[in-house]
Each structure stands twice: as structure tokens, then as C-alpha cells.
Design a protein around this motif. Structure first.
Motif, mmCIF file in Angstrom:
data_model
loop_
_atom_site.group_PDB
_atom_site.id
_atom_site.type_symbol
_atom_site.label_atom_id
_atom_site.label_comp_id
_atom_site.label_asym_id
_atom_site.label_seq_id
_atom_site.Cartn_x
_atom_site.Cartn_y
_atom_site.Cartn_z
ATOM 1 N N MET A 1 0.848 -1.180 0.000
ATOM 2 C CA MET A 1 0.000 0.000 0.000
ATOM 3 C C MET A 1 0.892 1.241 0.000
ATOM 4 O O MET A 1 1.744 1.406 0.874
ATOM 5 C CB MET A 1 -0.922 -0.007 1.223
ATOM 6 N N ASP A 65 -2.187 5.261 -2.726
ATOM 7 C CA ASP A 65 -3.334 4.395 -2.455
ATOM 8 C C ASP A 65 -4.103 4.824 -1.211
ATOM 9 O O ASP A 65 -5.320 4.650 -1.128
ATOM 10 C CB ASP A 65 -2.883 2.942 -2.247
ATOM 11 N N LYS A 88 -8.903 7.441 -2.411
ATOM 12 C CA LYS A 88 -7.885 7.013 -1.458
ATOM 13 C C LYS A 88 -8.543 6.419 -0.213
ATOM 14 O O LYS A 88 -9.581 6.896 0.248
ATOM 15 C CB LYS A 88 -7.009 8.202 -1.016
#
Length: 316
Positions: A1, A65, A88
Motif C-alpha cells: 500500500m 493508495d 484514497k
């Protein structure tokens, strides 16, 4: 991530940025700040870190992300929603809202975007609290009668945002939330009646004493931001007790340990090598990617904010 951070707040610099780099399956890739000097420590930690000169610029970054939001309290709801709408996942510093009702909008944004939005209560991921909950559930101290806690620190800089009423400052929103969230988290109970005495300065609470009646036990705690540094949580039962010596951000406050008295014997377990922020980042990734239940969902956060709201209302 791949993570981005909105703003260069101290907690992001000292705790969250290092935790992101330490956590499994996580990487810090961007930060948003107009001040190059404030970005420098983050760039030293992560060479090649992208620096955006606006919050929206970071939200528009396709290589991010998830975002961590350590902005002043009054901006949390607005930018959490904007981040989710930008695609997000959102981990926002506490308090995620200034009133419980505001969390309804966050839940709606979560539903509409399909993105995880959560409050950064790192204590929810610390194994010392899992142990405390297990001891209570297993009846190690018998029937729980009373919880006692405190969390204080020293901040006499009146220019600091914690001393700003307009920005949602004050000790209860900064540190008083922790005795509330941990008591609720390990017992699964909600308070039925609250009484509070608050000392105010320049429109913000600098010291508060709180008494709470839960269905089967009572609680008292104090918190403040102009006192010598101290924190502790004690769970007192009919047959024993549990004491957490640095329950919220040890080992900064000393020995991170759980000590308990049960069946006439005293036991202790220490957790000084645990990075609860890194554990939170890992849990957040697992929840966002795999649907693993997050230890502190918005529903838990809304209950906690409702308790803080009730404390303020009681003091009035």
C-alpha cells in the motif's frame, strides 16, 4: 500500500512516517506541504519522496493508495471525505470529528466510495490491550467494579493548535479520548451517565475530571495538557486488578507493561518492543485490501465521540 501524508505535523514526522516504512506491505511515497523545510525530515527518511505543494495535489497523485491525515482537528472531516472521493483509503488522526453527528457524513462517504475511512487509534492494535481484554473476559479479576485512568502532558505554548478553540483544541479531544476508547474497547460497554468538571483557558479545556456510570461498573479519569506527564489505566475487580503502566503511548511514558493480581498471585507481561503505529498500518492495509475487520471502525469512533460530547455537555 502506497501512502501519502497530508501535512507535516510532528506526529507524522516522529511516529507515522517511520511506522509506514517499518510496516509490512506499506511504503511512504508522498507528502503534501508548502514548506520545503518541513518536508526535509521526511525526505531524509524516504529518499525520492514526492513533495506536493497542496493537499489536493497529493490527492490527485495516482501513485498514492492511502492517505494519513494529521491536520488540525477542525479539518479532519472535510479532508477525509475529499480523500475518499479522490479514491484514497483514509486513516485520520483523532479526533476524526468534533461531534458525533459529523461521523454520519464519513460513514456515507465510506459507503459511496467503497474506501476504508478510519480513525488512527493506535491503541486498538496494541497487544497489551488484547491481553487486558482477555483477562477481563476470562474472569481473571472476577466481576469488574471500577476503572480508573489518567493521561496528562505539558504543553504551555499558547500558540500551539491544541490551545486553539477555533481549531478544535483542548485536552479532552487530544488525550481524554484514550481512557474513553480503551475502557469501551475492552469491556464492550457504553456509559449510561456522565459527570465532568472542566478547567478552561482561552476557550479550551486544559484539565478535566470525569466520572462515568456504565451498566455494570463505574469509571473515573482525569486528563490535561498543562500538567506533569502521566498516564495509567487500572481495572479493579472483586477478585483482583489489572494495571497498565503506559497504556497509550509507551515506552515514552515508561515501562509498557500489564500487571495483574489474580487468585492471590501477581503476574506481569512487558511490551516495550512493540510499535503500535506499525501494527495499525498493517491492520489498515489488511482491512482495505482483504476486508479484514478493522479494530476501530467508524462505528466505534462515533461511540467514542458521543462520550466526549456528553462529557462537554455535562460540564456545561
Amino acid at each position: 500500500m502506497r501512502w501519502g501524508i497530508l501535512g507535516a505535523a510532528k506526529i507524522a514526522r516522529t511516529e507515522l512516517a517511520p511506522a509506514i516504512q517499518l510496516a509490512r506491505g506499506a511504503e511512504l511515497v508522498a507528502i503534501a506541504t508548502r514548506d520545503a523545510a518541513r518536508a526535509a525530515p521526511f525526505q531524509a527518511l524516504v529518499p525520492g519522496l514526492r513533495v506536493h505543494d497542496s493537499y489536493q495535489g497529493l490527492l490527485d497523485d495516482p501513485q498514492v493508495d492511502a492517505v494519513y491525515i494529521p491536520l488540525p482537528n477542525h479539518l479532519h472531516v472535510e479532508w477525509s471525505i475529499k480523500a475518499a472521493q479522490a479514491g484514497k483509503h483514509v486513516l485520520c488522526e483523532k479526533p476524526i470529528a468534533l461531534q458525533a453527528a459529523q461521523i454520519d457524513a464519513l460513514m456515507e462517504a465510506r459507503s459511496q466510495t467503497g474506501k476504508l475511512i478510519a480513525e488512527a487509534f493506535m491503541v486498538a492494535h496494541h497487544p497489551q490491550w488484547a491481553l487486558a481484554r482477555t483477562l477481563l473476559e476470562d474472569g481473571a479479576i472476577g466481576k469488574l467494579e471500577h476503572i480508573e485512568g489518567c493521561f496528562t502532558y505539558t504543553n504551555r505554548d499558547l500558540g500551539n493548535i491544541r490551545h486553539s478553540a477555533e481549531m478544535g483544541g483542548g485536552g479532552l479531544r487530544d488525550v481524554g479520548v484514550y481512557p474513553c476508547i480503551t475502557a469501551r474497547m475492552v469491556t464492550g460497554a457504553e456509559p449510561e451517565r456522565l459527570q465532568a468538571d472542566i478547567r478552561w483557558q482561552n476557550g479550551v479545556d486544559i484539565f478535566a475530571r470525569v466520572w462515568a456510570d456504565f451498566p455494570d461498573f463505574t469509571m473515573s479519569f482525569y486528563c490535561g495538557m498543562m500538567q506533569a506527564r502521566r498516564q495509567e489505566m487500572v481495572f479493579h475487580g472483586q477478585d483482583g486488578w489489572i494495571n497498565l503502566s503506559a497504556p497509550f503511548n509507551g515506552p515514552v511514558y515508561g515501562d509498557t507493561s500489564v500487571e495483574w493480581r489474580s487468585d492471590g498471585a501477581t503476574s506481569i507481561e512487558r511490551f516495550n518492543n512493540v510499535n503500535q503505529y506499525a501494527l495499525m498500518i498493517e491492520a489498515f492495509r489488511d482491512s482495505a485490501r482483504d476486508g479484514t475487520p478493522f479494530a476501530c471502525p467508524l462505528e466505534m469512533s462515533q461511540g467514542n465521540q458521543a462520550m466526549i460530547d456528553a462529557i462537554f455537555e455535562s460540564a456545561r
